[in-house]
Design a protein around this motif. Structure first.
Motif, PDB file in Angstrom:
ATOM      1  N   ARG A 272      31.907  84.617  39.519  1.00 61.84           N
ATOM      2  CA  ARG A 272      30.656  84.578  40.275  1.00 61.84           C
ATOM      3  C   ARG A 272      30.540  83.330  41.141  1.00 61.84           C
ATOM      4  O   ARG A 272      29.539  83.130  41.821  1.00 61.84           O
ATOM      5  N   GLU A 273      31.561  82.419  41.066  1.00 57.30           N
ATOM      6  CA  GLU A 273      31.619  81.237  41.910  1.00 57.30           C
ATOM      7  C   GLU A 273      30.381  80.348  41.757  1.00 57.30           C
ATOM      8  O   GLU A 273      29.919  79.723  42.698  1.00 57.30           O
ATOM      9  N   ILE A 274      29.841  80.330  40.502  1.00 59.55           N
ATOM     10  CA  ILE A 274      28.655  79.507  40.270  1.00 59.55           C
ATOM     11  C   ILE A 274      29.013  78.032  40.280  1.00 59.55           C
ATOM     12  O   ILE A 274      28.276  77.196  40.796  1.00 59.55           O
TER      13      ILE A 274
ATOM     14  N   ALA B 295      30.810  74.824  43.797  1.00 56.14           N
ATOM     15  CA  ALA B 295      30.315  73.637  44.486  1.00 56.14           C
ATOM     16  C   ALA B 295      30.291  72.448  43.517  1.00 56.14           C
ATOM     17  O   ALA B 295      29.832  72.561  42.385  1.00 56.14           O
TER      18      ALA B 295
ATOM     19  N   ILE C  39      21.858  74.042  43.168  1.00 55.13           N
ATOM     20  CA  ILE C  39      21.031  75.156  43.650  1.00 55.13           C
ATOM     21  C   ILE C  39      21.573  75.559  45.012  1.00 55.13           C
ATOM     22  O   ILE C  39      21.353  74.867  46.014  1.00 55.13           O
ATOM     23  N   GLY C  40      22.309  76.665  45.034  1.00 57.99           N
ATOM     24  CA  GLY C  40      22.964  77.078  46.261  1.00 57.99           C
ATOM     25  C   GLY C  40      24.067  76.084  46.619  1.00 57.99           C
ATOM     26  O   GLY C  40      24.885  75.708  45.793  1.00 57.99           O
ATOM     27  N   ARG C  41      24.080  75.639  47.867  1.00 55.66           N
ATOM     28  CA  ARG C  41      25.031  74.625  48.330  1.00 55.66           C
ATOM     29  C   ARG C  41      24.366  73.267  48.506  1.00 55.66           C
ATOM     30  O   ARG C  41      24.919  72.386  49.164  1.00 55.66           O
ATOM     31  N   SER C  42      23.209  73.110  47.886  1.00 58.54           N
ATOM     32  CA  SER C  42      22.464  71.866  48.059  1.00 58.54           C
ATOM     33  C   SER C  42      23.154  70.716  47.347  1.00 58.54           C
ATOM     34  O   SER C  42      23.666  70.868  46.231  1.00 58.54           O
ATOM     35  N   LYS C  43      23.180  69.544  47.981  1.00 62.12           N
ATOM     36  CA  LYS C  43      23.696  68.322  47.385  1.00 62.12           C
ATOM     37  C   LYS C  43      22.567  67.438  46.849  1.00 62.12           C
ATOM     38  O   LYS C  43      22.821  66.347  46.355  1.00 62.12           O
TER      39      LYS C  43
ATOM     40  N   GLY D 191      19.577  70.153  41.887  1.00 63.10           N
ATOM     41  CA  GLY D 191      20.474  70.826  40.962  1.00 63.10           C
ATOM     42  C   GLY D 191      19.833  71.008  39.599  1.00 63.10           C
ATOM     43  O   GLY D 191      18.903  70.280  39.223  1.00 63.10           O
TER      44      GLY D 191
END
Length: 294
Positions: free
Chosen positions: A77-79, A82, A187-191, A194
């Motif tokens: 699921r590529e969780i 990132a 959370i998503g691609r957020s840096k 999280g």
């Protein structure tokens, strides 16, 4: 006549067999032969061609290959693709909480003439190391102090049921040490934002005392307790700079075991053992802290 014919036929057959045997023997003798002697002493004439003949070895039996059980392929699921916190960083931080209350002649529903004050203080520093991307292990220390001085308390549930307490005093010191494993998920691609979940194994030791009354009607109890807890503490992190983040976490949910020893008035001894499981989210146990990533 018939007997003579049969006798002559047998002689011819016997003669033919002897002649054939003699022919085979002559062929064998005409070849290069050697004499072999067995264990009993009997001698045999064996042609060299027989001894030099290579006997084919049986083929090696191949083992039957075991067929592997093919499990269903796991869906990626590529969780965790990132990287929120890279491997090799340190984290250090802590949480602090303080609450205080003061009541004077308070009346609320069935509570009458409440007069008292108290406070609760908690500090919890921790440090950890990221041994993998988004995954850290570390240690946490905690100190908690609770104090209550209730000079008057009355519970009125009617004419036949009244509880009146005076000079109720309570004080407790608690020390805890925990080992934790924390995993982060962006959370998503957020840096910046999280989620994290912290698994803890905690041991605690506490000392406390409580007393009621005064003068000749004074009654006091001294208490020591040990507790062991296994639980999880989910939360969220928000980076305010490149190396610091504000964290909000919920109180520990899991299993807890507690052992208590009491001594009242330096005479009577008492014991209590409790175990409990709690997986409810309590919004009144939210912790806010600051974490630094080095």
């Amino acid at each position: 006549m018939n007997i003579r014919f049969l006798f002559c036929f047998l002689l011819l057959v016997t003669g033919f067999c002897l002649a054939k045997a003699q022919t085979v023997a002559n062929e064998v003798l005409s070849q290069d032969s050697i004499v072999l002697t067995d264990s009993t002493g009997c001698k045999y004439l064996v042609p060299v061609s027989v001894l030099s003949h290579k006997v084919e070895q049986p083929k090696e039996i191949q083992p039957i290959k075991k067929t592997k059980f093919h499990r269903p392929q796991r869906i990626d699921r590529e969780i965790m693709e990132a990287v929120f916190i890279p491997k090799g960083q340190w984290l250090a931080g802590g949480t602090v909480s303080y609450s205080e209350h003061n009541e004077e002649n308070l009346n609320f529903l069935v509570l009458k003439d409440v007069d008292g004050l108290g406070y609760s203080f908690n500090v919890s520093p921790y440090v950890g190391y990221f041994f993998r991307d988004n995954m850290a292990a570390g240690i946490r220390f905690a100190y908690n102090r609770k104090h209550l001085d209730l000079r008057n308390f009355e519970l009125n549930l009617g004419e036949d049921f009244n509880i009146d307490l005076e000079n109720l005093y309570y004080l407790e010191h608690k020390y805890e040490v925990s080992g934790f494993l924390r995993t982060y998920m962006p959370i998503g691609r957020s840096k910046i934002f999280g989620l994290f979940n912290e698994v803890r194994l905690t041991y605690g030791y506490a000392q406390g005392k409580n007393s009621t009354g005064a003068g000749t009607e004074y009654d006091g109890t001294y208490e020591r307790s040990h507790n062991l807890q296994v639980g999880i503490a989910p939360g969220m992190a928000a980076f305010v700079t490149n190396w610091s983040a504000v964290e909000v976490s919920i109180g520990v949910m899991g299993y807890s075991f507690k052992w208590q020893d009491q001594k009242s008035n330096q005479i009577e001894n008492g014991k209590r053992n409790t175990c409990s499981g709690n997986f409810k989210i309590n919004l009144f146990s939210i912790n806010i802290g600051m974490t630094f990533y080095l």
